[in-house]
Scaffold this active site. Sequence first.
Site, PDB file in Angstrom:
ATOM      1  N   HIS A  73       1.176  -1.111  -0.211  1.00 50.29           N
ATOM      2  CA  HIS A  73       0.071  -0.164  -0.005  1.00 50.29           C
ATOM      3  C   HIS A  73       1.004   1.097  -0.322  1.00 50.29           C
ATOM      4  O   HIS A  73       0.916   2.590  -0.922  1.00 50.29           O
ATOM      5  CB  HIS A  73      -0.488   0.127   1.190  1.00 50.29           C
ATOM      6  CG  HIS A  73      -2.106   1.120   1.290  1.00 50.29           C
ATOM      7  ND1 HIS A  73      -2.833   1.753   0.518  1.00 50.29           N
ATOM      8  CD2 HIS A  73      -1.682   1.717   2.717  1.00 50.29           C
ATOM      9  CE1 HIS A  73      -3.401   3.058   0.832  1.00 50.29           C
ATOM     10  NE2 HIS A  73      -2.854   3.121   1.828  1.00 50.29           N
ATOM     11  N   GLN A  75       3.955   1.922  -0.848  1.00 52.74           N
ATOM     12  CA  GLN A  75       4.424   1.628  -2.473  1.00 52.74           C
ATOM     13  C   GLN A  75       3.192   2.252  -3.056  1.00 52.74           C
ATOM     14  O   GLN A  75       3.880   2.924  -3.895  1.00 52.74           O
ATOM     15  CB  GLN A  75       5.268   0.311  -2.810  1.00 52.74           C
ATOM     16  CG  GLN A  75       6.652  -0.260  -2.304  1.00 52.74           C
ATOM     17  CD  GLN A  75       7.591   1.172  -2.219  1.00 52.74           C
ATOM     18  OE1 GLN A  75       7.579   1.340  -0.731  1.00 52.74           O
ATOM     19  NE2 GLN A  75       8.544   0.898  -3.423  1.00 52.74           N
ATOM     20  N   ASP A  76       2.059   1.884  -3.550  1.00 48.72           N
ATOM     21  CA  ASP A  76       1.869   2.729  -4.080  1.00 48.72           C
ATOM     22  C   ASP A  76       1.013   3.513  -4.190  1.00 48.72           C
ATOM     23  O   ASP A  76       0.835   4.809  -5.299  1.00 48.72           O
ATOM     24  CB  ASP A  76       0.105   1.458  -3.915  1.00 48.72           C
ATOM     25  CG  ASP A  76      -1.142   1.243  -4.872  1.00 48.72           C
ATOM     26  OD1 ASP A  76      -0.942   1.866  -6.697  1.00 48.72           O
ATOM     27  OD2 ASP A  76      -1.939   1.617  -4.067  1.00 48.72           O
ATOM     28  N   HIS A  77       0.768   4.404  -3.194  1.00 50.30           N
ATOM     29  CA  HIS A  77       0.682   5.374  -2.236  1.00 50.30           C
ATOM     30  C   HIS A  77       2.030   6.877  -2.990  1.00 50.30           C
ATOM     31  O   HIS A  77       1.590   7.169  -3.818  1.00 50.30           O
ATOM     32  CB  HIS A  77       0.045   5.595  -0.887  1.00 50.30           C
ATOM     33  CG  HIS A  77      -0.147   6.824  -0.317  1.00 50.30           C
ATOM     34  ND1 HIS A  77      -1.333   6.455  -0.884  1.00 50.30           N
ATOM     35  CD2 HIS A  77      -0.132   7.799   0.629  1.00 50.30           C
ATOM     36  CE1 HIS A  77      -1.708   8.085  -0.036  1.00 50.30           C
ATOM     37  NE2 HIS A  77      -0.537   8.590   0.897  1.00 50.30           N
TER      38      HIS A  77
END
Length: 101
Positions: A73, A75-77
């Site tokens: 999450h 990393q995605d954010h």
Amino acid sequence: MENEIFEIISHGGNARAFAFDAIKAAQEGKIEEAEELLKQAQEELDIAHNTQTKLIQAEINGHNLQMNLLMVHAQDHLMTAISEKNLIEHIVGLYKVLHEK
């Protein structure tokens, strides 16, 4: 490691907020304010990226960092915040051109 993950999420979120505030300022013709907000967004991204780099270096140096959903999450954010900030820079540039005419 959990503190670092939350730091990435937090600073990524701050960066997104500054970037979207920059669009609003640019829409209102406040180009200098928009550019300053983009600088603040970049500062937040730099902090998040530095934290990410520390985690990567720790793993390279043999520390076993367990990948979990929270890390994914974060990393995605961060990647989303970087992408949006880059796009918003172009949008602010367009508003700058429009307000100069």
